[in-house]
Design an enzyme around this catalytic site. Structure first.
Site, PDB file in Angstrom:
ATOM      1  N   CYS A  45       0.855  -1.187   0.000  1.00 36.14           N
ATOM      2  CA  CYS A  45       0.000   0.000   0.000  1.00 36.14           C
ATOM      3  C   CYS A  45       0.895   1.243   0.000  1.00 36.14           C
ATOM      4  CB  CYS A  45      -0.903  -0.005   1.231  1.00 36.14           C
ATOM      5  SG  CYS A  45      -1.925   1.480   1.382  1.00 36.14           S
ATOM      6  N   CYS A  96      -5.056   0.637   6.435  1.00 39.44           N
ATOM      7  CA  CYS A  96      -5.293   2.095   6.497  1.00 39.44           C
ATOM      8  C   CYS A  96      -6.598   2.531   5.841  1.00 39.44           C
ATOM      9  CB  CYS A  96      -4.118   2.854   5.882  1.00 39.44           C
ATOM     10  SG  CYS A  96      -4.032   2.796   4.074  1.00 39.44           S
ATOM     11  N   CYS A 118      -8.696  -4.839 -10.134  1.00 37.86           N
ATOM     12  CA  CYS A 118      -8.278  -3.723 -10.979  1.00 37.86           C
ATOM     13  C   CYS A 118      -7.806  -2.613 -10.043  1.00 37.86           C
ATOM     14  CB  CYS A 118      -9.474  -3.285 -11.822  1.00 37.86           C
ATOM     15  SG  CYS A 118      -9.106  -2.014 -13.007  1.00 37.86           S
TER      16      CYS A 118
END
Length: 128
Positions: A45, A96, A118
């Site tokens: 991330c 998060c 996606c």
């Protein structure tokens, strides 16, 4: 989930990362760094550095965004998204809450899960 305020996120994210990760935006198709990217490693991330995907689950779907057929177990949360006049499943970072993209099922890609995650490149950070 994250306890950061928008002001705190704006300090650590670029304006485009903030627009996608925190405001559920989408980068233009075909423009992302990881769309045609094929190195071996782990995708994290971009907001909190949590591990999300391993490169072995990435495939070329031709959709204009990085596509994965599965995530690292426990890395994502899924939400129903009825925006833009369609029903989709939004995927977010479990750590998060950052918006990653959407998951689509039943598109008949030759993958073990018959899913296409996606994902916006800007939501990701790759590490070899």
């Amino acid at each position: 989930m994250s306890t950061k305020t928008d002001a705190e996120w704006k300090v650590v994210l670029t304006p485009e990362q903030f627009r996608v990760l925190r405001q559920k935006g989408t980068e233009p198709a075909g423009t992302g760094e990881y769309n045609k990217f094929n190195k071996k490693g782990v995708y994290h991330c971009a907001g909190c550095d949590a591990k999300l995907y391993v490169s072995d689950t990435k495939f070329d779907s031709g959709c204009g965004w990085p596509a994965f057929f599965d995530s690292i177990p426990g890395a994502l949360v899924r939400h129903e998204d009825n925006s833009h006049g369609m029903q989709r499943i939004e995927i977010c970072c479990a750590k998060c809450g950052g918006h990653l993209g959407h998951v689509f099922k039943g598109e008949k890609f030759d993958t073990p899960t018959d899913e296409r995650h996606c994902v916006n490149s800007i939501s990701l950070k790759f590490k070899e």
